[in-house]
Design an enzyme around this catalytic site. Structure first.
Site, mmCIF file in Angstrom:
data_model
loop_
_atom_site.group_PDB
_atom_site.id
_atom_site.type_symbol
_atom_site.label_atom_id
_atom_site.label_comp_id
_atom_site.label_asym_id
_atom_site.label_seq_id
_atom_site.Cartn_x
_atom_site.Cartn_y
_atom_site.Cartn_z
ATOM 1 N N TYR A 133 1.011 -1.196 -0.013
ATOM 2 C CA TYR A 133 0.109 0.092 0.054
ATOM 3 C C TYR A 133 0.833 1.107 0.029
ATOM 4 C CZ TYR A 133 -4.509 2.202 0.289
ATOM 5 O OH TYR A 133 -5.763 2.963 0.473
ATOM 6 N N ARG B 98 -4.650 -3.044 -17.575
ATOM 7 C CA ARG B 98 -5.777 -2.004 -17.379
ATOM 8 C C ARG B 98 -5.525 -0.995 -16.250
ATOM 9 N NH1 ARG B 98 -10.347 -4.846 -19.346
ATOM 10 N NH2 ARG B 98 -11.499 -2.481 -19.023
ATOM 11 N N GLU C 291 -0.197 4.982 -0.267
ATOM 12 C CA GLU C 291 -0.897 6.017 -0.419
ATOM 13 C C GLU C 291 -0.031 7.444 -0.664
ATOM 14 O OE1 GLU C 291 -3.586 7.973 2.648
ATOM 15 O OE2 GLU C 291 -4.668 6.538 1.631
ATOM 16 N N ASP D 26 -8.729 13.019 -24.914
ATOM 17 C CA ASP D 26 -8.994 11.669 -24.504
ATOM 18 C C ASP D 26 -8.342 10.830 -25.390
ATOM 19 O OD1 ASP D 26 -9.980 9.201 -23.564
ATOM 20 O OD2 ASP D 26 -11.802 9.840 -22.807
ATOM 21 N N LYS E 234 -5.623 -1.229 -24.556
ATOM 22 C CA LYS E 234 -6.221 -0.785 -26.017
ATOM 23 C C LYS E 234 -4.836 -0.938 -26.763
ATOM 24 C CE LYS E 234 -10.221 1.773 -24.484
ATOM 25 N NZ LYS E 234 -10.016 2.049 -23.291
ATOM 26 N N THR F 17 -6.186 5.560 -21.126
ATOM 27 C CA THR F 17 -5.951 4.050 -20.809
ATOM 28 C C THR F 17 -4.749 3.763 -21.193
ATOM 29 O OG1 THR F 17 -7.451 3.130 -22.375
ATOM 30 C CG2 THR F 17 -8.294 3.771 -20.338
#
Length: 422
Positions: free
Chosen positions: A56, A237, A58, A202, A231, A228
């Site tokens: 983790y 992802r 953060e 985008d 693609k 993203t």
């Protein structure tokens, strides 16, 4: 077998392991032509499934809220450096979980609820997060939408300019999910500058083409770029936000603490791997081949009597209008799936059918290009496509099975990254 092997998973949870193996075999045996999908390399798969998922983190590198970041920070910094180098930008945030949160971060950075934004309408090829009414972005902001022209399916820049002058939006989005032609970033930039809007490009669908030099870059025109990382970029992802240095602080603050907690470190590492792969000379050849395949397939489908929105394609994506065939996109997509050709039903501009049973089909060439197919194979793909649609009209289900077998036979000659029969 799966690459890397699923030895431990098979022992711990054989049911899930078997379903994954079956999915891998399905991906191997079908022409995977969903425009938002691709195949990642075994290296990307390994990074995604690594022990980084345990950690983790953060915050941002050198400014974390948890200890033990001695190795996480260099991974994120390396990913950022590779993104900046590949796309030629001043700033990159590689923490967004996916494309929609990336776009939400842009809203948080540059707008407030009730502000006006301008984007391409969803039925015209835009994205839900560009202010469409069923999206949170449509509920929270005053969304205005531009269209494409009926006669040629291309963006109506006169309308874009008129709407921008009338509404003075805080943000203008360009790009979308079903745009088969080159996006004219300079024209959008000219309009955004005139009305004082932040221009957001985008490029989720075309990021790999931009990186590989097969599509013009929005860098130098758009203030902010969202994408993203799967693609055409052929990564995991995830998502990134790229920008000028001027907007770095606002973007970073919007992602964390604005919208997210800890980043997904395993995804960040896999993005780094994909960016390194995209910087190789071979990736430029890959991006160019995607476009060659798309144009060849478009021409072959037109020869078979199909109507393509805009008449063809400049990128990886084709949008087919089945109105003249007298069938809907949904049953056609389902029939093609049974025939070994995977794509999705899709609304076409000015569609007279309902969104869940529209007139169109959307398909792309990124995945089959990764498998090694070239333009010489596209006439055969178009022939299978046409035969499957004809079989649907004639209710000839055995033909779908025959086509699926022929597709599988062809693909046996083209290796799939991440899985092999032996």
């Amino acid at each position: 077998m799966h690459v890397p092997p699923l030895t431990n998973l098979t022992a711990a949870d054989p049911k899930i392991a078997e379903l994954i193996q079956q999915e891998a075999e399905r991906q191997h045996d079908k022409l995977r032509m969903i425009a938002s999908e691709n195949y990642v390399s075994p290296a990307v798969l390994e990074a995604t499934g690594s022990v980084l998922t345990n950690k983790y983190s953060e915050g941002y590198a050198r400014k974390r809220y948890y200890e033990g970041q001695q190795l996480i920070d260099p991974i994120e910094e390396l990913t950022i450096d590779r993104a900046k180098s590949l796309f030629g930008v001043e700033h990159a945030n590689v923490q967004p979980y996916s494309g929609s949160p990336a776009n939400l971060a842009v809203y948080m950075a540059f707008a407030r609820p009730g502000d006006t934004i301008l984007g391409l309408g969803l039925p015209m090829g835009g994205h839900l997060t560009h202010g469409w009414k069923v999206s949170a972005t449509g509920a929270w902001f005053n969304a205005v939408h531009y269209s494409v022209r009926k006669e040629d399916g291309l963006i109506d820049f006169d309308e874009v300019r008129d709407l921008a002058r009338e509404h003075r939006p805080k943000i203008i989005f360009c790009g979308g999910t079903a745009i088969p032609r080159t996006i004219d970033f300079p024209r959008f930039a000219e309009i955004a500058k005139e009305v004082g809007s932040v221009l957001v490009a985008d490029i989720a669908h075309i990021a790999g083409l931009v990186a590989g030099g097969a599509h013009p870059s929005p860098v130098g025109y758009a203030d902010v770029i969202t994408t993203t990382t799967h693609k055409t970029l052929r990564g995991p992802r995830g998502a990134m936000i790229l920008s000028t240095g001027e907007h770095a602080k606002a973007i970073d603050k919007a992602v964390f603490p604005g919208l997210q907690g800890g980043p997904h470190n395993h995804t960040t590492a896999a993005i780094a791997v994909a960016l390194r792969e995209a910087a190789e000379p071979s990736f430029r050849d890959y991006a160019a081949q995607i476009v060659k395949n798309s144009r060849a397939l478009a021409a072959a489908l037109v020869d078979k009597g199909f109507d393509l929105v805009t008449g063809g394609s400049d990128n990886h994506l084709l949008l087919i209008d089945l109105t003249s065939k007298g069938i809907g996109g949904k049953p056609a997509a389902q029939a093609l799936d049974r025939a070994g050709i995977e794509l999705n039903f899709n609304t076409v501009p000015y569609d007279t059918r309902k969104p869940f049973d529209p007139s169109g089909l959307r398909l792309g060439t990124a995945g089959i290009t990764t498998r090694g197919l070239t333009e010489e194979h596209m006439p055969q793909v178009a022939a299978w496509f046409s035969d499957s649609v004809d079989a649907l009209v004639k209710d000839d289900e055995p033909a779908q099975s025959r086509i699926a077998g022929e597709v599988s036979d062809l693909l046996a000659n083209f290796p799939m990254p991440g899985w092999s029969r032996v």
